[in-house]
Design a protein around this motif. Structure first.
Motif, PDB file in Angstrom:
ATOM      1  N   CYS A 137       2.345  15.396   6.237  1.00 27.89           N
ATOM      2  CA  CYS A 137       2.039  14.943   4.735  1.00 27.89           C
ATOM      3  C   CYS A 137       3.161  14.180   4.059  1.00 27.89           C
ATOM      4  N   GLY A 138       3.005  13.504   3.058  1.00 26.09           N
ATOM      5  CA  GLY A 138       4.007  12.750   2.506  1.00 26.09           C
ATOM      6  C   GLY A 138       3.420  11.455   1.980  1.00 26.09           C
ATOM      7  N   VAL A 139       4.525  10.459   1.238  1.00 24.18           N
ATOM      8  CA  VAL A 139       4.189   9.367   0.611  1.00 24.18           C
ATOM      9  C   VAL A 139       4.596   8.273   1.630  1.00 24.18           C
ATOM     10  N   TYR A 140       4.026   7.270   1.952  1.00 27.50           N
ATOM     11  CA  TYR A 140       4.527   6.380   2.646  1.00 27.50           C
ATOM     12  C   TYR A 140       3.874   4.794   2.111  1.00 27.50           C
ATOM     13  N   TYR A 141       4.829   4.012   2.398  1.00 28.35           N
ATOM     14  CA  TYR A 141       4.611   2.510   2.021  1.00 28.35           C
ATOM     15  C   TYR A 141       4.464   1.522   3.209  1.00 28.35           C
ATOM     16  N   TYR A 142       3.867   0.641   2.918  1.00 26.03           N
ATOM     17  CA  TYR A 142       3.750  -0.437   4.049  1.00 26.03           C
ATOM     18  C   TYR A 142       3.406  -1.635   3.239  1.00 26.03           C
ATOM     19  N   ASP A 197       2.195  10.077 -16.276  1.00 28.08           N
ATOM     20  CA  ASP A 197       2.695   8.525 -15.726  1.00 28.08           C
ATOM     21  C   ASP A 197       3.214   9.080 -14.291  1.00 28.08           C
ATOM     22  N   VAL A 198       3.287   9.995 -13.722  1.00 26.00           N
ATOM     23  CA  VAL A 198       4.019  10.627 -12.476  1.00 26.00           C
ATOM     24  C   VAL A 198       2.918  10.775 -11.508  1.00 26.00           C
ATOM     25  N   PHE A 199       2.823  10.037 -10.371  1.00 24.89           N
ATOM     26  CA  PHE A 199       2.040  10.629  -9.098  1.00 24.89           C
ATOM     27  C   PHE A 199       2.846  10.353  -7.780  1.00 24.89           C
ATOM     28  N   GLY A 200       2.506  11.175  -6.905  1.00 23.29           N
ATOM     29  CA  GLY A 200       3.068  11.436  -5.471  1.00 23.29           C
ATOM     30  C   GLY A 200       3.802  12.796  -5.229  1.00 23.29           C
ATOM     31  N   ILE A 201       4.991  12.887  -5.107  1.00 17.82           N
ATOM     32  CA  ILE A 201       5.770  14.096  -4.601  1.00 17.82           C
ATOM     33  C   ILE A 201       6.902  13.982  -5.286  1.00 17.82           C
ATOM     34  N   VAL A 202       7.138  14.878  -6.165  1.00 20.90           N
ATOM     35  CA  VAL A 202       8.481  15.235  -7.095  1.00 20.90           C
ATOM     36  C   VAL A 202       9.272  16.379  -6.478  1.00 20.90           C
ATOM     37  N   ASP A 227      -4.922   5.839  -0.369  1.00 15.61           N
ATOM     38  CA  ASP A 227      -4.467   4.758  -0.350  1.00 15.61           C
ATOM     39  C   ASP A 227      -4.381   3.815  -1.605  1.00 15.61           C
ATOM     40  N   LEU A 228      -3.199   3.786  -2.250  1.00 16.05           N
ATOM     41  CA  LEU A 228      -3.142   3.152  -3.468  1.00 16.05           C
ATOM     42  C   LEU A 228      -2.547   1.748  -3.382  1.00 16.05           C
ATOM     43  N   TYR A 229      -3.316   0.928  -3.708  1.00 12.23           N
ATOM     44  CA  TYR A 229      -2.805  -0.407  -3.625  1.00 12.23           C
ATOM     45  C   TYR A 229      -1.931  -0.824  -4.975  1.00 12.23           C
ATOM     46  N   LEU A 230      -0.535  -1.028  -4.740  1.00 12.46           N
ATOM     47  CA  LEU A 230       0.246  -1.083  -5.760  1.00 12.46           C
ATOM     48  C   LEU A 230       0.625  -2.506  -6.265  1.00 12.46           C
ATOM     49  N   ALA A 231       0.328  -3.536  -5.379  1.00 17.56           N
ATOM     50  CA  ALA A 231       0.302  -4.965  -5.672  1.00 17.56           C
ATOM     51  C   ALA A 231      -0.533  -5.597  -4.517  1.00 17.56           C
ATOM     52  N   VAL A 257       0.869  -1.209   0.080  1.00 19.73           N
ATOM     53  CA  VAL A 257       0.214  -0.135   0.057  1.00 19.73           C
ATOM     54  C   VAL A 257       0.913   1.078  -0.029  1.00 19.73           C
ATOM     55  N   CYS A 258       0.643   1.977  -0.885  1.00 16.75           N
ATOM     56  CA  CYS A 258       1.028   3.362  -0.859  1.00 16.75           C
ATOM     57  C   CYS A 258       0.202   4.526  -0.438  1.00 16.75           C
ATOM     58  N   SER A 259       0.505   5.045   0.799  1.00 17.99           N
ATOM     59  CA  SER A 259      -0.277   5.944   1.374  1.00 17.99           C
ATOM     60  C   SER A 259       0.163   7.396   1.189  1.00 17.99           C
ATOM     61  N   PHE A 260      -0.761   8.263   0.652  1.00 16.79           N
ATOM     62  CA  PHE A 260      -0.372   9.484   0.279  1.00 16.79           C
ATOM     63  C   PHE A 260      -1.086  10.270   1.155  1.00 16.79           C
ATOM     64  N   ARG A 261      -0.317  11.123   1.826  1.00 16.81           N
ATOM     65  CA  ARG A 261      -1.242  12.148   2.886  1.00 16.81           C
ATOM     66  C   ARG A 261      -1.120  13.523   2.210  1.00 16.81           C
ATOM     67  N   TYR A 262      -2.007  14.332   1.840  1.00 20.62           N
ATOM     68  CA  TYR A 262      -1.832  15.534   1.234  1.00 20.62           C
ATOM     69  C   TYR A 262      -2.293  16.639   2.140  1.00 20.62           C
ATOM     70  N   GLY A 263      -2.800  16.426   3.302  1.00 16.54           N
ATOM     71  CA  GLY A 263      -3.476  17.552   4.128  1.00 16.54           C
ATOM     72  C   GLY A 263      -3.280  17.155   5.549  1.00 16.54           C
ATOM     73  N   ARG A 264      -3.540  18.131   6.466  1.00 15.15           N
ATOM     74  CA  ARG A 264      -3.019  17.869   8.066  1.00 15.15           C
ATOM     75  C   ARG A 264      -4.373  17.204   8.365  1.00 15.15           C
TER      76      ARG A 264
END
Length: 395
Positions: free
Chosen positions: A147-152, A322-327, A76-80, A56-63
């Motif tokens: 805020c940020g991009v997290y994986y678990y 093709d890009v998502f998340g934080i660059v 939450d993005l399910y990548l696999a 799971v890629c968890s993308f938090r973009y607000g407080r």
């Protein structure tokens, strides 16, 4: 030959699912990402159930404290996702998985997940630190996860992949997706900008050159500045800075910049008409000088370990769709001040700021020829020691 492995372990609340990982940092080689492989141990009580695993890629973009009336600032993005038990008939295992299975017994089953090549890197956005009494920078002002991009990795018992698991039979272990600096340097960054004036002859020329394109965290950046004043204006001072660019891809206007290192000097000034100046300015962007700034991007963290400014994001594709998340990107900006009537002249050069490859690791993927390098495209043991197992309760 003897191999020593450090193993990360975490159990579900009821103790009937246990995950084992050999590492929690997985490297993005641009062309592919290291597979996430490990072992899950299933209690006998769950031998008649199905066990599923997901990345799971968890993308938090607000407080988190602003989430009211059903508003949610997290995606939450399910990548696999795949079924781990009952296991498939054939499974290619790694050396570490073989040793874990041998040590943990017949209830241990291997798993391997592969992330898509455009998966975002782990990034955290720094929160504000402020004292409520005298507003000095002493303690955390914001609560909840930043805020940020997290994986678990998420393992659970259920009937299908879309089931909502019960907390007692759910185990989550945080991981990171990271990038390291390429071994080959790109082209030396250089730019020349000129400014002419409507009511006066001549022009002012500013040339800025960096000594290289790829820098490591903590390394000094040498900025070679050459000023040729062929106008009748006077250059009064020079300002050089390193700017961190953050692009939150989820928003159309989610781009902003933060100055993470700056020097303002009048050495060699004023530069009068007909004269020139050449000097080298050194800048060192470090987190220690930016701990009080909201919005600074940091490398993803596991627990409360030390971190640094976020590394430059190297992309496999130049297509924005093709890009998502934080660059994250970096640029050196040099500004000349000419006074109230003369205005300013600014030059900007992008560069790459990253961590070096650890001495114990080597890139698993052969690098392509320099012309195809993503940097050039960046122009705008046989024994198992149970004592080495570390229980980790962080997500």
């Amino acid at each position: 030959m003897v191999y020593n492995f450090r193993i990360f372990k975490k159990c579900s609340p009821n103790g009937k699912l246990t995950i084992y990982l050999g590492k929690r940092d997985f490297v993005d080689h641009i062309s592919e990402i290291e597979p996430v492989d490990g072992v899950v141990v299933i209690d006998d009580d769950y031998k008649d159930r199905k066990v599923f695993g997901q990345i799971v890629c968890s993308f938090r973009y607000g407080r988190e404290q602003d989430e009211t009336m059903g508003l949610n600032f997290q995606k939450d993005l399910y990548l696999a996702s795949e079924q781990l038990y009952p296991p498939p008939e054939k499974y290619n295992t790694t050396k570490l998985q073989d040793r874990l299975i041998k040590k943990l017994g017949p209830n241990a089953f291997p798993f391997t997940f592969r992330l898509p090549p455009n998966a975002p890197s782990s990034v955290t956005i720094q929160q504000v630190f402020k004292n409520e009494v005298d507003y000095t920078i002493t303690g955390p002002d914001e609560e909840g996860k930043p805020c940020g991009v997290y994986y678990y990795i998420k393992l659970f018992v259920g009937e299908s992949e879309i089931d909502r698991p019960h907390k007692r039979s759910l185990v989550c272990l945080g991981i990171r997706k990271i990038q390291f600096a390429p071994s080959k340097q790109g082209r030396q960054p250089c730019t020349v900008v000129r400014k002419d004036f409507m009511l006066s002859p001549g022009e002012l020329e500013l040339e800025v050159t960096l000594d290289k394109q790829v820098y490591l965290h903590g390394e000094k950046i040498a900025v070679n500045v050459c000023i040729r004043n062929n106008s009748n204006k006077v250059v009064k001072k020079i300002k050089a800075m390193v700017q961190q660019g953050v692009d939150v891809v989820l928003f159309q206007n989610g781009q902003y910049r933060t100055c993470v290192a700056t020097i303002e000097t009048q050495e060699g000034c004023p530069i009068h008409p007909g004269s020139s100046l050449q000097k080298i300015i050194h800048l060192t962007p470090l987190l220690i000088f930016n701990k009080n700034r909201r919005g600074v991007a940091l490398d993803g963290q596991l627990k409360d370990e030390e971190t640094s400014l976020a590394s430059t994001t190297l992309l496999a594709s130049s297509d924005p769709s093709d890009v998502f998340g934080i660059v994250v990107s970096y640029a050196v900006k040099v500004k000349l001040y000419l006074g109230a009537l003369g205005g300013e002249l600014t030059a900007e050069l992008p560069f790459v700021l990253m961590h070096p490859w650890p001495s114990t690791e080597k890139p698993a993927v052969k690098e392509k020829d320099t012309s195809d390098s993503p940097v050039n495209a960046f122009q705008h043991q046989d024994t198992f020691d149970r004592g080495a197992i570390s229980d980790d309760d962080s997500n």
